[in-house]
Design a protein around this motif. Sequence first.
Motif, PDB file in Angstrom:
ATOM      1  N   UNK A 108     -24.154  -5.208  11.867  1.00  0.00           N
ATOM      2  CA  UNK A 108     -23.554  -5.918  13.354  1.00  0.00           C
ATOM      3  C   UNK A 108     -22.557  -7.012  12.502  1.00  0.00           C
ATOM      4  N   UNK A 109     -21.248  -6.725  13.252  1.00  0.00           N
ATOM      5  CA  UNK A 109     -20.331  -7.994  12.756  1.00  0.00           C
ATOM      6  C   UNK A 109     -20.847  -9.185  12.943  1.00  0.00           C
ATOM      7  N   UNK A 110     -21.585  -9.541  14.172  1.00  0.00           N
ATOM      8  CA  UNK A 110     -22.077 -10.810  14.429  1.00  0.00           C
ATOM      9  C   UNK A 110     -23.356 -11.267  13.553  1.00  0.00           C
ATOM     10  N   UNK A 111     -23.837 -10.355  12.891  1.00  0.00           N
ATOM     11  CA  UNK A 111     -25.154 -10.479  12.228  1.00  0.00           C
ATOM     12  C   UNK A 111     -25.067 -12.097  11.411  1.00  0.00           C
ATOM     13  N   UNK A 112     -26.110 -12.921  11.872  1.00  0.00           N
ATOM     14  CA  UNK A 112     -25.999 -14.389  11.643  1.00  0.00           C
ATOM     15  C   UNK A 112     -26.158 -14.462  10.071  1.00  0.00           C
ATOM     16  N   UNK A 113     -25.594 -15.424   9.414  1.00  0.00           N
ATOM     17  CA  UNK A 113     -25.549 -15.674   8.125  1.00  0.00           C
ATOM     18  C   UNK A 113     -26.935 -16.996   8.203  1.00  0.00           C
ATOM     19  N   UNK A 114     -26.893 -17.798   9.441  1.00  0.00           N
ATOM     20  CA  UNK A 114     -27.872 -18.642   9.809  1.00  0.00           C
ATOM     21  C   UNK A 114     -28.211 -18.581  11.244  1.00  0.00           C
ATOM     22  N   UNK A 115     -29.640 -18.612  11.356  1.00  0.00           N
ATOM     23  CA  UNK A 115     -29.900 -18.893  12.485  1.00  0.00           C
ATOM     24  C   UNK A 115     -30.416 -20.201  12.951  1.00  0.00           C
ATOM     25  N   UNK A 116     -29.895 -20.894  14.339  1.00  0.00           N
ATOM     26  CA  UNK A 116     -30.297 -22.011  14.643  1.00  0.00           C
ATOM     27  C   UNK A 116     -31.244 -21.789  15.738  1.00  0.00           C
ATOM     28  N   UNK A 117     -32.373 -22.355  15.556  1.00  0.00           N
ATOM     29  CA  UNK A 117     -33.654 -22.235  16.685  1.00  0.00           C
ATOM     30  C   UNK A 117     -33.448 -23.496  17.445  1.00  0.00           C
TER      31      UNK A 117
ATOM     32  N   UNK B 202     -25.601 -37.401  22.900  1.00  0.00           N
ATOM     33  CA  UNK B 202     -24.427 -37.178  21.832  1.00  0.00           C
ATOM     34  C   UNK B 202     -24.918 -37.553  20.442  1.00  0.00           C
ATOM     35  N   UNK B 203     -26.039 -37.452  20.154  1.00  0.00           N
ATOM     36  CA  UNK B 203     -26.676 -37.809  18.635  1.00  0.00           C
ATOM     37  C   UNK B 203     -27.026 -36.326  18.035  1.00  0.00           C
ATOM     38  N   UNK B 204     -26.909 -36.661  16.781  1.00  0.00           N
ATOM     39  CA  UNK B 204     -27.440 -35.548  15.765  1.00  0.00           C
ATOM     40  C   UNK B 204     -26.483 -34.079  15.645  1.00  0.00           C
ATOM     41  N   UNK B 205     -25.538 -34.069  16.337  1.00  0.00           N
ATOM     42  CA  UNK B 205     -24.534 -32.881  16.371  1.00  0.00           C
ATOM     43  C   UNK B 205     -23.875 -32.781  14.973  1.00  0.00           C
ATOM     44  N   UNK B 206     -23.328 -34.016  14.381  1.00  0.00           N
ATOM     45  CA  UNK B 206     -22.770 -33.933  13.174  1.00  0.00           C
ATOM     46  C   UNK B 206     -23.677 -33.405  11.924  1.00  0.00           C
ATOM     47  N   UNK B 207     -24.887 -34.142  12.125  1.00  0.00           N
ATOM     48  CA  UNK B 207     -26.140 -33.614  11.286  1.00  0.00           C
ATOM     49  C   UNK B 207     -26.211 -32.190  11.095  1.00  0.00           C
ATOM     50  N   UNK B 208     -26.403 -31.653  12.532  1.00  0.00           N
ATOM     51  CA  UNK B 208     -26.607 -30.279  12.494  1.00  0.00           C
ATOM     52  C   UNK B 208     -25.305 -29.347  12.019  1.00  0.00           C
ATOM     53  N   UNK B 209     -24.300 -29.917  11.998  1.00  0.00           N
ATOM     54  CA  UNK B 209     -22.706 -29.205  11.588  1.00  0.00           C
ATOM     55  C   UNK B 209     -22.882 -29.115   9.907  1.00  0.00           C
ATOM     56  N   UNK B 210     -23.422 -30.377   9.495  1.00  0.00           N
ATOM     57  CA  UNK B 210     -23.600 -30.279   8.024  1.00  0.00           C
ATOM     58  C   UNK B 210     -24.651 -29.305   7.411  1.00  0.00           C
ATOM     59  N   UNK B 211     -25.759 -29.259   8.223  1.00  0.00           N
ATOM     60  CA  UNK B 211     -26.831 -28.317   7.792  1.00  0.00           C
ATOM     61  C   UNK B 211     -26.067 -26.941   7.941  1.00  0.00           C
ATOM     62  N   UNK B 212     -25.433 -26.512   9.067  1.00  0.00           N
ATOM     63  CA  UNK B 212     -24.911 -25.205   9.011  1.00  0.00           C
ATOM     64  C   UNK B 212     -23.952 -24.869   7.904  1.00  0.00           C
ATOM     65  N   UNK B 213     -23.071 -26.097   7.540  1.00  0.00           N
ATOM     66  CA  UNK B 213     -22.176 -25.820   6.312  1.00  0.00           C
ATOM     67  C   UNK B 213     -23.079 -25.476   5.146  1.00  0.00           C
ATOM     68  N   UNK B 214     -24.089 -26.318   4.985  1.00  0.00           N
ATOM     69  CA  UNK B 214     -25.134 -26.013   3.691  1.00  0.00           C
ATOM     70  C   UNK B 214     -25.875 -24.934   3.858  1.00  0.00           C
TER      71      UNK B 214
END
Lengths: 699, 77
Positions: free
Chosen positions: A84-93, A155-167
Amino acid sequence: MSKQINVALIGNPNTGKTSVFNSLTGLNQKVGNYPGITVEKKEGICKLPRGVKAHIIDLPGTYSLNASSLDENVVIELLLNKNDKDFPDVAVVVSDVENLKRNLLLFTQIKDLEIPTILVINMSDRMKYKGISLDIPYLEEQLKTKIALVSTRKNQGIDNLKELIFNYKDLSTTPCLNASEIDKDYFDNLQKAFPNQLLYKLWLVITQDVNFGKTDRNEIDAVADFKTKTKADLKRLQQKETIKRYQFINNTLKKGQTIDLSTAKDLRIRLDRILTHKVWGYAIFLVILFTIFQAIYDWSAVPMDFIDSTFASLSEWTKDSLPAGTFTNLLSEGIIPGLGGIVIFIPQIAFLFLFISILEESGYMSRVVFLMDRGMRRFGLSGKSVVPLISGTACAIPAIMATRNIESWKERLITILVTPFTTCSARLPVYLIIISLVIPEGRFLGLGYQALTLMLLYLIGFGAALVSAMILNKILKIKSKSFFVVEMPNYKLPLMKNVALTVVEKTKSFVFGAGKIILAISIVLWFLASYGPGEQFNNAEEIVTEKFASQNLTQEELDNEIASQKLEYSFIGLTGRAIEPAIRPLGYDWKIGIAIVSSFAAREVFVGTLATIYSVGSDEEETIKNRMAGEVNPILGGPLFNFASGISLLLFYAFAMQCMSTLAIVKRETNSWKWPILQLVLMSGFAYVVALITYQILI
Amino acid sequence: MQVTLAHLKRGERAIITDVSSIYIPLKLLEMGCLPGNEVELVQMAPFADPMYLNINGTHLAIRKETAIHILIEITHE
């Protein structure tokens, strides 16, 4: 440029998954449908550090990978299909800090699929309030993941989550427990037979009744060894698997989470003592309902009048400023009023969804479902049918869209089918004018006859919905597991951002979904009313001028007579004449016939059509009313709108399915023309019979 | 007579002893309705149906027809 990172947001309902989605994507989101089904597909783009972008899909909420609804199937289908073209590289639960134990079940299942997974613990701002503390490093080690503590509210922790997705490439793909221990022999054999496949994936394919990966399924069925387990055996194994997973989760949380009950405060218990009370619960619900209705009617009136007059003057302006011709007429008499007919519903739909989403976000809606379930079950409905039925008194379109959370397909279908019986706001103008014509003004016990009639019509609408639900429940032989499990989430202050996004999204989906059809129909109606065959139509000007030559009419009166003549001999007028024999036994003439025919586009067209037919230049109610009161029955003499024909007409409008947009929505929600056509034929047929009997008795 | 969840009174607590997996949707098990877990009756709608429960920290409502298939042992008045 590097490719986008595909991210799938997964989580239980009520964990604030959508809030996380909104925080990540902002307004960079779009809502569509998964191909072939009506499950909403929400996706968006999120900007990550260093110019990288992530494509985020907000998957439907699910408690586990064992699907029990169409929405949940979507989740598994995507996670099992690597192509699937949307198959996730990473799953966020996404999990909720107060329900971590239950939320982790889904997490352990996703880990078994060996997809890189991040665990978001949302609503972390409530930890202190609830006396919860977490040992994050320990949990990360046990769960073999990275954890992001997030509070969308603060509005806390979103930047940290973005960092984790990036890595995401640093994330472990090792499962956190070995579920195959529940029946070692069976799973060993399974793995031996399919050495190249992931064991847990095989297990999911075996246990699910879903359509995905048909090839996988056939492949497994082909090997006879694995058919040996009966359905009951499989279910027992699934139960064992669930227990096994919970054991692991309990052990992990025993060390990783401490809850200090002495500091925990529970608003829920205090509120539920009143809101779900056997007496007070219902009383409060009624008050809330009443307030909502009042608000929808009162607040929408101003913008609706504004829209009405804006489109009327726009149409006027177009007519005056563009060169005369067919195209100008089509634009000013067909397309612009048609668009107006769509836009005019926006205020009511927006307000309705505003209230519904506030009630949902706050957690109150589950309490309504709880209170109403038993009563609704008698009619083959579910507690979850209450919301659509109530919404139906504003407009059936958003109401039918609101049936999506009913798990049982049978209960949902019945709800969709009976909702159009409730008295929607489009019936109101029709009711008001007919009531004022045929019901005397006297009072009974201090209540006006006219008001009582209107109330009675609302009750008839609800009654018809409930009775037909009962009948459908008996007739429809749909096998659908009717189980009822409603989570009772904690009360929360609704996040205004989420509420606003829901309102915008639902309104958009109405305007672009149903809008197309309303527009098309109104263009067709315009053609039918503007053209006609033969002498009487084409030479209307001369014929009318000649006819009234001796009467010294003003130009305006003459124009009205010409318009009236044209309408009478237009295609739609001829249609009215053609159906006259069929509606005469109901007490109507061909003019009412035309109004009824055009009402099939939308009921509120009735008054407007009669206005044109009676060649009243303005839509002013009093004028139309006077003209209607003066109409004479061509056969029996006496006023055309008398008590008998009036009541007959009221009942016809109460029962008939006269709303193209509703039919379009039903088609979209049921994915079949069968149900809307059935609605159209049965409801209108029933309306005809009732109107016929009423008229014949009363006359 | 076996004691089932349908016998539970408001405010009472119990331990789930057995769940007949044929009648119980998997979804309910996954929400924590499993042998060994604690259950408390928070509230009942009229006619004791549906029942509003707290199972193992998860708050949910189920119908009586489901509750009769869940065996319990009452622990706490």
